[in-house]
Design a protein around this motif. Sequence first.
Motif, PDB file in Angstrom:
ATOM      1  N   ILE A  35      76.751  46.737  16.061  1.00 35.04           N
ATOM      2  CA  ILE A  35      76.224  47.990  15.529  1.00 35.04           C
ATOM      3  C   ILE A  35      74.752  47.832  15.163  1.00 35.04           C
ATOM      4  O   ILE A  35      73.927  48.704  15.462  1.00 35.04           O
ATOM      5  N   LEU A  36      74.406  46.713  14.514  1.00 38.30           N
ATOM      6  CA  LEU A  36      73.007  46.471  14.150  1.00 38.30           C
ATOM      7  C   LEU A  36      72.111  46.382  15.377  1.00 38.30           C
ATOM      8  O   LEU A  36      71.007  46.949  15.404  1.00 38.30           O
ATOM      9  N   ILE A  37      72.569  45.689  16.400  1.00 37.99           N
ATOM     10  CA  ILE A  37      71.776  45.569  17.631  1.00 37.99           C
ATOM     11  C   ILE A  37      71.626  46.934  18.295  1.00 37.99           C
ATOM     12  O   ILE A  37      70.533  47.307  18.738  1.00 37.99           O
ATOM     13  N   GLY A  38      72.701  47.706  18.340  1.00 33.67           N
ATOM     14  CA  GLY A  38      72.627  49.051  18.924  1.00 33.67           C
ATOM     15  C   GLY A  38      71.710  49.963  18.141  1.00 33.67           C
ATOM     16  O   GLY A  38      70.896  50.699  18.716  1.00 33.67           O
ATOM     17  N   PHE A  39      71.809  49.940  16.810  1.00 32.38           N
ATOM     18  CA  PHE A  39      70.942  50.757  15.962  1.00 32.38           C
ATOM     19  C   PHE A  39      69.480  50.362  16.150  1.00 32.38           C
ATOM     20  O   PHE A  39      68.600  51.218  16.280  1.00 32.38           O
ATOM     21  N   GLY A  40      69.216  49.056  16.193  1.00 29.96           N
ATOM     22  CA  GLY A  40      67.845  48.589  16.385  1.00 29.96           C
ATOM     23  C   GLY A  40      67.292  48.976  17.743  1.00 29.96           C
ATOM     24  O   GLY A  40      66.134  49.390  17.861  1.00 29.96           O
ATOM     25  N   ALA A  41      68.125  48.873  18.771  1.00 23.26           N
ATOM     26  CA  ALA A  41      67.683  49.245  20.118  1.00 23.26           C
ATOM     27  C   ALA A  41      67.376  50.742  20.187  1.00 23.26           C
ATOM     28  O   ALA A  41      66.371  51.157  20.785  1.00 23.26           O
ATOM     29  N   LEU A  42      68.226  51.557  19.579  1.00 22.55           N
ATOM     30  CA  LEU A  42      67.979  53.002  19.548  1.00 22.55           C
ATOM     31  C   LEU A  42      66.699  53.307  18.776  1.00 22.55           C
ATOM     32  O   LEU A  42      65.890  54.150  19.203  1.00 22.55           O
ATOM     33  N   SER A  43      66.483  52.607  17.678  1.00 27.14           N
ATOM     34  CA  SER A  43      65.260  52.808  16.893  1.00 27.14           C
ATOM     35  C   SER A  43      64.023  52.418  17.684  1.00 27.14           C
ATOM     36  O   SER A  43      62.996  53.099  17.615  1.00 27.14           O
ATOM     37  N   ILE A  44      64.117  51.338  18.447  1.00 26.04           N
ATOM     38  CA  ILE A  44      62.983  50.930  19.286  1.00 26.04           C
ATOM     39  C   ILE A  44      62.663  52.015  20.301  1.00 26.04           C
ATOM     40  O   ILE A  44      61.497  52.365  20.520  1.00 26.04           O
ATOM     41  N   LEU A  98      61.140  47.799   9.963  1.00 31.04           N
ATOM     42  CA  LEU A  98      62.284  47.980   9.078  1.00 31.04           C
ATOM     43  C   LEU A  98      63.527  48.495   9.804  1.00 31.04           C
ATOM     44  O   LEU A  98      64.637  48.033   9.547  1.00 31.04           O
ATOM     45  N   PHE A  99      63.347  49.446  10.704  1.00 30.71           N
ATOM     46  CA  PHE A  99      64.508  50.097  11.330  1.00 30.71           C
ATOM     47  C   PHE A  99      64.816  49.618  12.744  1.00 30.71           C
ATOM     48  O   PHE A  99      65.837  50.007  13.311  1.00 30.71           O
ATOM     49  N   ALA A 100      63.964  48.777  13.320  1.00 30.58           N
ATOM     50  CA  ALA A 100      64.204  48.343  14.691  1.00 30.58           C
ATOM     51  C   ALA A 100      64.263  46.819  14.817  1.00 30.58           C
ATOM     52  O   ALA A 100      65.283  46.263  15.226  1.00 30.58           O
ATOM     53  N   VAL A 101      63.195  46.160  14.447  1.00 33.62           N
ATOM     54  CA  VAL A 101      63.103  44.718  14.676  1.00 33.62           C
ATOM     55  C   VAL A 101      64.061  43.947  13.768  1.00 33.62           C
ATOM     56  O   VAL A 101      64.792  43.060  14.236  1.00 33.62           O
ATOM     57  N   LEU A 102      64.078  44.273  12.482  1.00 37.52           N
ATOM     58  CA  LEU A 102      64.956  43.550  11.559  1.00 37.52           C
ATOM     59  C   LEU A 102      66.451  43.729  11.882  1.00 37.52           C
ATOM     60  O   LEU A 102      67.191  42.743  11.882  1.00 37.52           O
ATOM     61  N   PRO A 103      66.936  44.942  12.158  1.00 39.68           N
ATOM     62  CA  PRO A 103      68.364  45.058  12.511  1.00 39.68           C
ATOM     63  C   PRO A 103      68.734  44.295  13.782  1.00 39.68           C
ATOM     64  O   PRO A 103      69.791  43.663  13.844  1.00 39.68           O
ATOM     65  N   VAL A 104      67.872  44.341  14.784  1.00 37.47           N
ATOM     66  CA  VAL A 104      68.166  43.601  16.020  1.00 37.47           C
ATOM     67  C   VAL A 104      68.199  42.100  15.743  1.00 37.47           C
ATOM     68  O   VAL A 104      69.124  41.393  16.161  1.00 37.47           O
ATOM     69  N   GLY A 105      67.215  41.611  15.011  1.00 36.32           N
ATOM     70  CA  GLY A 105      67.170  40.179  14.702  1.00 36.32           C
ATOM     71  C   GLY A 105      68.360  39.723  13.894  1.00 36.32           C
ATOM     72  O   GLY A 105      68.988  38.701  14.197  1.00 36.32           O
ATOM     73  N   TYR A 106      68.711  40.478  12.852  1.00 40.81           N
ATOM     74  CA  TYR A 106      69.857  40.096  12.031  1.00 40.81           C
ATOM     75  C   TYR A 106      71.164  40.223  12.812  1.00 40.81           C
ATOM     76  O   TYR A 106      72.063  39.397  12.660  1.00 40.81           O
ATOM     77  N   GLY A 107      71.259  41.223  13.677  1.00 37.15           N
ATOM     78  CA  GLY A 107      72.463  41.377  14.508  1.00 37.15           C
ATOM     79  C   GLY A 107      72.648  40.196  15.449  1.00 37.15           C
ATOM     80  O   GLY A 107      73.760  39.710  15.636  1.00 37.15           O
ATOM     81  N   VAL A 108      71.566  39.715  16.027  1.00 34.53           N
ATOM     82  CA  VAL A 108      71.640  38.553  16.924  1.00 34.53           C
ATOM     83  C   VAL A 108      72.053  37.309  16.143  1.00 34.53           C
ATOM     84  O   VAL A 108      72.926  36.539  16.577  1.00 34.53           O
ATOM     85  N   ILE A 109      71.466  37.105  14.969  1.00 34.96           N
ATOM     86  CA  ILE A 109      71.805  35.939  14.145  1.00 34.96           C
ATOM     87  C   ILE A 109      73.269  35.993  13.716  1.00 34.96           C
ATOM     88  O   ILE A 109      73.993  34.992  13.782  1.00 34.96           O
ATOM     89  N   GLY A 162      51.597  59.854  19.582  1.00 35.43           N
ATOM     90  CA  GLY A 162      50.595  58.932  19.058  1.00 35.43           C
ATOM     91  C   GLY A 162      50.961  58.352  17.699  1.00 35.43           C
ATOM     92  O   GLY A 162      50.101  57.920  16.952  1.00 35.43           O
ATOM     93  N   MET A 163      52.258  58.339  17.395  1.00 38.92           N
ATOM     94  CA  MET A 163      52.731  57.852  16.100  1.00 38.92           C
ATOM     95  C   MET A 163      52.577  56.323  16.037  1.00 38.92           C
ATOM     96  O   MET A 163      52.978  55.621  16.944  1.00 38.92           O
ATOM     97  N   ARG A 164      52.003  55.825  14.961  1.00 35.41           N
ATOM     98  CA  ARG A 164      51.807  54.386  14.803  1.00 35.41           C
ATOM     99  C   ARG A 164      52.381  53.943  13.463  1.00 35.41           C
ATOM    100  O   ARG A 164      51.654  53.628  12.532  1.00 35.41           O
ATOM    101  N   ASP A 165      53.688  53.912  13.361  1.00 38.10           N
ATOM    102  CA  ASP A 165      54.359  53.531  12.110  1.00 38.10           C
ATOM    103  C   ASP A 165      54.970  52.143  12.296  1.00 38.10           C
ATOM    104  O   ASP A 165      56.143  51.996  12.628  1.00 38.10           O
ATOM    105  N   PHE A 166      54.155  51.111  12.066  1.00 35.15           N
ATOM    106  CA  PHE A 166      54.625  49.751  12.302  1.00 35.15           C
ATOM    107  C   PHE A 166      55.613  49.282  11.239  1.00 35.15           C
ATOM    108  O   PHE A 166      56.502  48.508  11.519  1.00 35.15           O
ATOM    109  N   PHE A 167      55.465  49.752  10.005  1.00 35.77           N
ATOM    110  CA  PHE A 167      56.412  49.380   8.960  1.00 35.77           C
ATOM    111  C   PHE A 167      57.807  49.931   9.276  1.00 35.77           C
ATOM    112  O   PHE A 167      58.808  49.228   9.137  1.00 35.77           O
TER     113      PHE A 167
END
Length: 136
Positions: free
Chosen positions: A10-19, A39-50, A30-35
């Motif tokens: 679920i975390l990997i899917g949520f992160g992928a959808l967020s990406i 928060l909503f893409a990279v961290l969920p994917v990383g934690y899901g993989v771990i 032109g949205m540039r919201d790196f935070f």
Amino acid sequence: MNSKLLISRILIGFGALSILLYGYGAIMYGMRDFFGLLLFAVLPVGYGVILGKRYRKTAHVHMEKQILRLAAKQHNLLTAADVALYTSLNIEESGNALEDLRRKGFLGLKVADNGAFVYEFQSYLSTEEKLSAERI
């Protein structure tokens, strides 16, 4: 399915959808919201993989212990069908697990008269065999 594995997927899917959504927003508007991306893409994917890797490691250890317990009950002789019957593994997973243990050197391989593979645990000894072992 185990809850940890489900949560990791679920975390990997949520992160992928967020990406995808953040990528679409960056391209179209032109949205540039790196935070938010972090928060909503990279961290969920990383934690899901771990979390998924941890689950696979503990599941492998649990599977080996199930096979060892069964071998003790079956006089050190197992077939893939035995493992599938008395554990949570299916017949294909049972055969793969036994072959993996054989490659590691924990099992010997015999062939029955009907052609079935019989795996023999060489490292599991009875109490009498342990007591009769010689000192070196």
